[in-house]
Design a protein around this motif. Structure first.
Motif, PDB file in Angstrom:
ATOM      1  N   ALA A 179      42.126  47.505  28.365  1.00 11.90           N
ATOM      2  CA  ALA A 179      43.236  47.657  27.425  1.00 11.90           C
ATOM      3  C   ALA A 179      42.821  47.313  26.007  1.00 11.90           C
ATOM      4  CB  ALA A 179      44.404  46.777  27.866  1.00 11.90           C
ATOM      5  N   ARG A 180      42.067  46.242  25.849  1.00  9.92           N
ATOM      6  CA  ARG A 180      41.664  45.818  24.505  1.00  9.92           C
ATOM      7  C   ARG A 180      40.717  46.819  23.844  1.00  9.92           C
ATOM      8  NH1 ARG A 180      40.965  39.341  25.831  1.00  9.92           N
ATOM      9  NH2 ARG A 180      43.164  38.802  25.522  1.00  9.92           N
ATOM     10  N   GLU A 181      39.875  47.433  24.654  1.00 12.69           N
ATOM     11  CA  GLU A 181      38.983  48.464  24.108  1.00 12.69           C
ATOM     12  C   GLU A 181      39.778  49.627  23.504  1.00 12.69           C
ATOM     13  OE1 GLU A 181      36.510  49.661  27.313  1.00 12.69           O
ATOM     14  OE2 GLU A 181      35.296  47.820  27.301  1.00 12.69           O
TER      15      GLU A 181
ATOM     16  N   GLN B 173      38.876  42.784  34.041  1.00 12.39           N
ATOM     17  CA  GLN B 173      38.457  44.168  33.801  1.00 12.39           C
ATOM     18  C   GLN B 173      39.593  44.986  33.187  1.00 12.39           C
ATOM     19  OE1 GLN B 173      35.461  45.840  34.454  1.00 12.39           O
ATOM     20  NE2 GLN B 173      34.477  43.898  34.938  1.00 12.39           N
ATOM     21  N   LEU B 174      40.801  44.779  33.677  1.00  9.97           N
ATOM     22  CA  LEU B 174      41.955  45.506  33.137  1.00  9.97           C
ATOM     23  C   LEU B 174      42.232  45.115  31.688  1.00  9.97           C
ATOM     24  CD1 LEU B 174      44.639  45.642  35.970  1.00  9.97           C
ATOM     25  CD2 LEU B 174      43.498  47.564  34.869  1.00  9.97           C
ATOM     26  N   ILE B 175      42.170  43.831  31.411  1.00 10.04           N
ATOM     27  CA  ILE B 175      42.431  43.361  30.043  1.00 10.04           C
ATOM     28  C   ILE B 175      41.361  43.902  29.096  1.00 10.04           C
ATOM     29  CG2 ILE B 175      42.460  41.307  28.582  1.00 10.04           C
ATOM     30  CD1 ILE B 175      43.831  39.847  30.946  1.00 10.04           C
TER      31      ILE B 175
ATOM     32  N   GLU C 201      49.763  43.189  43.150  1.00  9.27           N
ATOM     33  CA  GLU C 201      49.294  44.396  43.836  1.00  9.27           C
ATOM     34  C   GLU C 201      49.255  45.614  42.922  1.00  9.27           C
ATOM     35  OE1 GLU C 201      47.570  46.480  46.818  1.00  9.27           O
ATOM     36  OE2 GLU C 201      48.012  44.331  46.816  1.00  9.27           O
ATOM     37  N   LEU C 202      50.260  45.773  42.086  1.00  9.39           N
ATOM     38  CA  LEU C 202      50.292  46.930  41.193  1.00  9.39           C
ATOM     39  C   LEU C 202      49.117  46.899  40.233  1.00  9.39           C
ATOM     40  CD1 LEU C 202      51.833  49.465  40.490  1.00  9.39           C
ATOM     41  CD2 LEU C 202      53.229  48.132  38.908  1.00  9.39           C
ATOM     42  N   TYR C 203      48.762  45.728  39.726  1.00  6.36           N
ATOM     43  CA  TYR C 203      47.619  45.611  38.836  1.00  6.36           C
ATOM     44  C   TYR C 203      46.312  45.902  39.569  1.00  6.36           C
ATOM     45  CZ  TYR C 203      50.700  43.530  35.361  1.00  6.36           C
ATOM     46  OH  TYR C 203      51.699  43.321  34.450  1.00  6.36           O
TER      47      TYR C 203
ATOM     48  N   VAL D 298      41.932  52.427  39.644  1.00  8.17           N
ATOM     49  CA  VAL D 298      42.016  53.734  38.981  1.00  8.17           C
ATOM     50  C   VAL D 298      41.345  53.734  37.614  1.00  8.17           C
ATOM     51  CG1 VAL D 298      43.631  55.399  37.978  1.00  8.17           C
ATOM     52  CG2 VAL D 298      44.128  54.376  40.208  1.00  8.17           C
ATOM     53  N   LEU D 299      41.547  52.669  36.838  1.00  2.00           N
ATOM     54  CA  LEU D 299      41.172  52.682  35.426  1.00  2.00           C
ATOM     55  C   LEU D 299      39.785  52.138  35.117  1.00  2.00           C
ATOM     56  CD1 LEU D 299      44.530  51.529  33.786  1.00  2.00           C
ATOM     57  CD2 LEU D 299      43.645  53.858  33.988  1.00  2.00           C
ATOM     58  N   THR D 300      39.308  51.193  35.904  1.00  2.00           N
ATOM     59  CA  THR D 300      38.057  50.523  35.533  1.00  2.00           C
ATOM     60  C   THR D 300      36.870  51.097  36.305  1.00  2.00           C
ATOM     61  OG1 THR D 300      38.186  48.753  37.193  1.00  2.00           O
ATOM     62  CG2 THR D 300      39.369  48.424  35.113  1.00  2.00           C
ATOM     63  N   ASP D 301      35.704  50.852  35.773  1.00  2.00           N
ATOM     64  CA  ASP D 301      34.467  51.353  36.374  1.00  2.00           C
ATOM     65  C   ASP D 301      33.642  50.152  36.836  1.00  2.00           C
ATOM     66  OD1 ASP D 301      32.441  52.993  37.183  1.00  2.00           O
ATOM     67  OD2 ASP D 301      31.572  53.227  35.187  1.00  2.00           O
ATOM     68  N   ASP D 302      34.133  49.501  37.885  1.00  2.00           N
ATOM     69  CA  ASP D 302      33.524  48.255  38.356  1.00  2.00           C
ATOM     70  C   ASP D 302      32.752  48.514  39.653  1.00  2.00           C
ATOM     71  OD1 ASP D 302      32.882  45.591  38.334  1.00  2.00           O
ATOM     72  OD2 ASP D 302      34.814  44.893  39.062  1.00  2.00           O
ATOM     73  N   HIS D 303      31.866  49.496  39.632  1.00  2.00           N
ATOM     74  CA  HIS D 303      31.185  49.925  40.855  1.00  2.00           C
ATOM     75  C   HIS D 303      30.166  48.913  41.353  1.00  2.00           C
ATOM     76  CE1 HIS D 303      33.222  53.662  40.482  1.00  2.00           C
ATOM     77  NE2 HIS D 303      32.561  54.071  39.410  1.00  2.00           N
ATOM     78  N   ARG D 304      29.773  47.968  40.498  1.00  2.00           N
ATOM     79  CA  ARG D 304      28.782  46.980  40.929  1.00  2.00           C
ATOM     80  C   ARG D 304      29.389  45.906  41.819  1.00  2.00           C
ATOM     81  NH1 ARG D 304      26.800  45.036  35.229  1.00  2.00           N
ATOM     82  NH2 ARG D 304      29.045  45.278  34.920  1.00  2.00           N
ATOM     83  N   ARG D 305      30.685  45.869  41.892  1.00  2.00           N
ATOM     84  CA  ARG D 305      31.350  44.809  42.647  1.00  2.00           C
ATOM     85  C   ARG D 305      31.198  45.017  44.153  1.00  2.00           C
ATOM     86  NH1 ARG D 305      37.640  42.734  42.007  1.00  2.00           N
ATOM     87  NH2 ARG D 305      37.341  40.788  43.193  1.00  2.00           N
ATOM     88  N   ASP D 306      30.818  43.957  44.848  1.00  2.00           N
ATOM     89  CA  ASP D 306      30.680  43.987  46.301  1.00  2.00           C
ATOM     90  C   ASP D 306      31.821  43.152  46.897  1.00  2.00           C
ATOM     91  OD1 ASP D 306      29.963  43.933  48.957  1.00  2.00           O
ATOM     92  OD2 ASP D 306      27.853  43.487  48.575  1.00  2.00           O
ATOM     93  N   ILE D 307      32.967  43.792  47.080  1.00  2.00           N
ATOM     94  CA  ILE D 307      34.149  43.075  47.558  1.00  2.00           C
ATOM     95  C   ILE D 307      33.955  42.519  48.963  1.00  2.00           C
ATOM     96  CG2 ILE D 307      36.605  43.317  48.127  1.00  2.00           C
ATOM     97  CD1 ILE D 307      36.867  45.213  45.776  1.00  2.00           C
TER      98      ILE D 307
END
Length: 225
Positions: free
Chosen positions: A215-217, A210-212, A160-162, A168-177
């Motif tokens: 971070a790598r970037e 997306q989080l990984i 849940e924390l991730y 907050v951190l990623t820009d994944d606006h294309r995702r249709d959850i």
């Protein structure tokens, strides 16, 4: 009364942990929390124990309790384990689930879909987070293996924390959850195990990936670095 008070303290602390009120690695002191909430140390300890069981806190011998760190390696290991456990539980649910299971999946999905994901300020709606967990639990509840379901639930809590950092951190606006959840529901009820598991794996892996990448970037090993 003590149980009710513990639930109140637990709910407040959990929400604050997920919103980033406490820094990764920060110690939480029983005495200070007791003074803040006007609660006994036994109530505070029980609330902290529940949060530790959800992997939001870490208990260290002789050192007390602290907020967990946000490790990239841990994201990868946690995701790999979730895929393994939840894939098997979903396969068994599809093979073994009865009409009551189908009804529960439909009802849980309906409640989740009718609940807004975000609040007006852009933060995650806690009611949706609850409904989301409820839906995923319902999908696996036909497995006939309560121990496996409990492991899956524990792993989802640990994730849940991730998930919040993903928002907050990623820009994944294309995702249709919502579409992902509808597809999961439809394939599970159609008893198409292979396709349902494929969608579930993609669903589980997307936020961690997306989080990984984030971070790598930035050359980070930890998200709190």
């Amino acid at each position: 009364m003590a149980t009710s008070r513990t639930e109140e303290v637990y709910a407040v602390l959990r929400a604050e942990l997920l919103k980033g009120v406490f820094a990764p690695g920060q110690k939480l002191r029983v005495v200070e929390l007791g003074e803040r909430f006007g609660a006994s140390q036994s109530v505070i300890r029980e609330a902290l124990l529940r949060l530790t069981e959800q992997d939001l806190l870490v208990a260290e011998p002789q050192r007390g309790v602290r907020v967990r760190d946000l490790s990239i390696d841990d994201i990868a290991a946690l995701t790999e384990t979730r895929v393994l456990v939840e894939s098997q539980a979903l396969r068994w649910s599809i093979a073994r689930g009865d009409l009551a299971w189908e009804t529960a999946v439909l009802a849980a999905h309906h409640r989740m879909e009718k609940t807004p994901v975000l609040l007006d300020d852009g933060s995650v709606n806690e009611e949706w987070a609850f409904r989301h967990a409820e839906f995923h639990a319902a999908l696996l509840a036909g497995s006939g293996n309560p121990r496996l379901e409990a492991v899956a639930a524990s792993l989802r809590d640990s994730s849940e924390l991730y998930r919040r950092w993903y928002w907050v951190l990623t820009d994944d606006h294309r995702r249709d959850i919502p579409a992902e959840h509808r597809q999961l529901k439809d394939l599970a009820l159609a008893r198409d195990a292979d396709a349902a598991v494929e969608v579930l794996v993609q669903h589980i892996e997307r936020a961690p990936a997306q989080l990984i990448a984030y971070a790598r970037e930035r050359g980070l090993d930890r998200l709190d670095a």
